[in-house]
Scaffold this motif. Sequence first.
Motif, short mmCIF file in Angstrom:
data_model
loop_
_atom_site.label_atom_id
_atom_site.label_comp_id
_atom_site.label_asym_id
_atom_site.label_seq_id
_atom_site.Cartn_x
_atom_site.Cartn_y
_atom_site.Cartn_z
N ARG A 78 38.41 -43.31 22.67
CA ARG A 78 38.60 -43.75 21.11
C ARG A 78 38.03 -45.30 21.05
O ARG A 78 37.09 -45.38 20.26
CB ARG A 78 39.84 -43.84 20.62
CG ARG A 78 40.04 -44.16 19.25
CD ARG A 78 41.33 -43.84 18.59
NE ARG A 78 41.79 -45.17 18.19
CZ ARG A 78 43.09 -45.66 17.85
NH1 ARG A 78 44.08 -44.52 18.00
NH2 ARG A 78 43.34 -46.84 17.44
N ASN A 122 43.83 -41.12 23.20
CA ASN A 122 42.57 -40.98 23.64
C ASN A 122 41.83 -41.89 24.19
O ASN A 122 41.64 -43.19 23.36
CB ASN A 122 42.03 -40.67 22.11
CG ASN A 122 40.54 -40.26 22.17
OD1 ASN A 122 39.85 -40.27 23.37
ND2 ASN A 122 40.09 -39.77 21.37
N GLU A 136 34.75 -46.18 18.87
CA GLU A 136 34.70 -46.71 17.98
C GLU A 136 33.63 -48.25 18.15
O GLU A 136 33.10 -48.82 17.22
CB GLU A 136 36.11 -47.48 17.87
CG GLU A 136 36.92 -46.65 17.14
CD GLU A 136 38.41 -46.74 16.88
OE1 GLU A 136 38.58 -48.02 17.57
OE2 GLU A 136 39.23 -46.16 16.37
#
Length: 86
Positions: free
Chosen positions: A80, A77, A84
Motif C-alpha cells: 500500500r 497490505n 500510494e
Amino acid sequence: MPTFYFRTTDQEGFSAEDRGFDFPDEQTAIAEAKVTLAEMAADGLPQEPISMIGIKVLDQRHVLLVELRLVLEIIPNTDRAAHEAR
C-alpha cells in the motif's frame, strides 16, 4: 458408547472445564467439535491478543486426540505505501 471430552478456549482466551459427550467413535466426536467451533465463531470472533478460539478433543482417559483452532489473522497490505507513493 465412548465418552469424549471437549476443552474449549473462547474469544477472551478463557478455557472452560472439560465437558463430556457420548459419541459412537472418534470421527463423530471430531465432526461435532467442528460444528461447535463454528457456533463459537458465530458468537464472536477471537479478540487480540489471543486471536484464536479452539476446541481440544480428548478421549475417555482425557488424553488429547486432536485440537481444532480458528485463528483470526490481520495481514496489512505491505504494498500500500509503495502504491500510494506513486
